[in-house]
Design a protein around this motif. Sequence first.
Motif, PDB file in Angstrom:
ATOM      1  N   PRO A 145       1.335  -0.782 -14.837  1.00 29.33           N
ATOM      2  CA  PRO A 145       1.540  -1.811 -15.871  1.00 29.33           C
ATOM      3  C   PRO A 145       1.067  -3.206 -15.431  1.00 29.33           C
ATOM      4  O   PRO A 145       0.568  -3.982 -16.251  1.00 29.33           O
ATOM      5  N   TYR A 146       1.215  -3.514 -14.160  1.00 30.65           N
ATOM      6  CA  TYR A 146       0.765  -4.815 -13.667  1.00 30.65           C
ATOM      7  C   TYR A 146      -0.750  -4.910 -13.696  1.00 30.65           C
ATOM      8  O   TYR A 146      -1.310  -5.956 -14.028  1.00 30.65           O
ATOM      9  N   ALA A 147      -1.418  -3.812 -13.370  1.00 27.59           N
ATOM     10  CA  ALA A 147      -2.879  -3.801 -13.395  1.00 27.59           C
ATOM     11  C   ALA A 147      -3.394  -3.951 -14.818  1.00 27.59           C
ATOM     12  O   ALA A 147      -4.328  -4.726 -15.080  1.00 27.59           O
TER      13      ALA A 147
ATOM     14  N   TYR B  59       0.837  -1.197   0.000  1.00 28.47           N
ATOM     15  CA  TYR B  59       0.000   0.000   0.000  1.00 28.47           C
ATOM     16  C   TYR B  59       0.879   1.257   0.000  1.00 28.47           C
ATOM     17  O   TYR B  59       0.681   2.157  -0.823  1.00 28.47           O
ATOM     18  N   ASP B  60       1.843   1.307   0.886  1.00 23.95           N
ATOM     19  CA  ASP B  60       2.729   2.472   0.974  1.00 23.95           C
ATOM     20  C   ASP B  60       3.496   2.677  -0.330  1.00 23.95           C
ATOM     21  O   ASP B  60       3.656   3.805  -0.800  1.00 23.95           O
ATOM     22  N   SER B  61       3.954   1.601  -0.912  1.00 21.29           N
ATOM     23  CA  SER B  61       4.680   1.676  -2.175  1.00 21.29           C
ATOM     24  C   SER B  61       3.778   2.209  -3.292  1.00 21.29           C
ATOM     25  O   SER B  61       4.195   3.036  -4.103  1.00 21.29           O
ATOM     26  N   SER B  62       2.539   1.743  -3.336  1.00 20.70           N
ATOM     27  CA  SER B  62       1.596   2.193  -4.355  1.00 20.70           C
ATOM     28  C   SER B  62       1.236   3.656  -4.196  1.00 20.70           C
ATOM     29  O   SER B  62       1.067   4.374  -5.175  1.00 20.70           O
ATOM     30  N   ILE B  63       1.118   4.103  -2.960  1.00 16.71           N
ATOM     31  CA  ILE B  63       0.798   5.506  -2.691  1.00 16.71           C
ATOM     32  C   ILE B  63       1.968   6.413  -3.065  1.00 16.71           C
ATOM     33  O   ILE B  63       1.797   7.469  -3.656  1.00 16.71           O
ATOM     34  N   SER B  64       3.177   5.965  -2.751  1.00 13.14           N
ATOM     35  CA  SER B  64       4.345   6.808  -3.008  1.00 13.14           C
ATOM     36  C   SER B  64       4.716   6.860  -4.487  1.00 13.14           C
ATOM     37  O   SER B  64       5.272   7.847  -4.954  1.00 13.14           O
ATOM     38  N   ASP B  65       4.393   5.805  -5.250  1.00  6.69           N
ATOM     39  CA  ASP B  65       4.711   5.760  -6.685  1.00  6.69           C
ATOM     40  C   ASP B  65       3.597   5.025  -7.425  1.00  6.69           C
ATOM     41  O   ASP B  65       3.753   3.870  -7.819  1.00  6.69           O
ATOM     42  N   PRO B  66       2.445   5.692  -7.620  1.00  5.14           N
ATOM     43  CA  PRO B  66       1.293   4.998  -8.214  1.00  5.14           C
ATOM     44  C   PRO B  66       1.536   4.491  -9.632  1.00  5.14           C
ATOM     45  O   PRO B  66       0.932   3.519 -10.063  1.00  5.14           O
ATOM     46  N   GLY B  67       2.441   5.093 -10.354  1.00  3.48           N
ATOM     47  CA  GLY B  67       2.721   4.642 -11.717  1.00  3.48           C
ATOM     48  C   GLY B  67       3.426   3.310 -11.786  1.00  3.48           C
ATOM     49  O   GLY B  67       3.397   2.641 -12.812  1.00  3.48           O
ATOM     50  N   ALA B  68       4.048   2.902 -10.698  1.00  5.77           N
ATOM     51  CA  ALA B  68       4.799   1.646 -10.701  1.00  5.77           C
ATOM     52  C   ALA B  68       3.882   0.429 -10.799  1.00  5.77           C
ATOM     53  O   ALA B  68       4.251  -0.590 -11.377  1.00  5.77           O
TER      54      ALA B  68
END
Length: 74
Positions: free
Chosen positions: A20-22, A8-17
Amino acid sequence: EELAVDLYDSSISDPGAILPYAVGTALMTDMKDKVVEELGEDKIKDFNKFIIDCGILPFPIYEDLLGDWISENK
């Protein structure tokens, strides 16, 4: 729980990362659904083998090859 918080923290800090997986997950799910619709639920294992045998390809190529594979397996 700790892993979920880290993701969650990783997704919030860099949502673009994660994007591609989604997108890849959505495209793969659409292809699986097409197989189920055209050939039936019992072909999912064969679909998985088809994807693995193809190797890493851009999704438009997977989709073209999948159309041929579905035709061959009807």
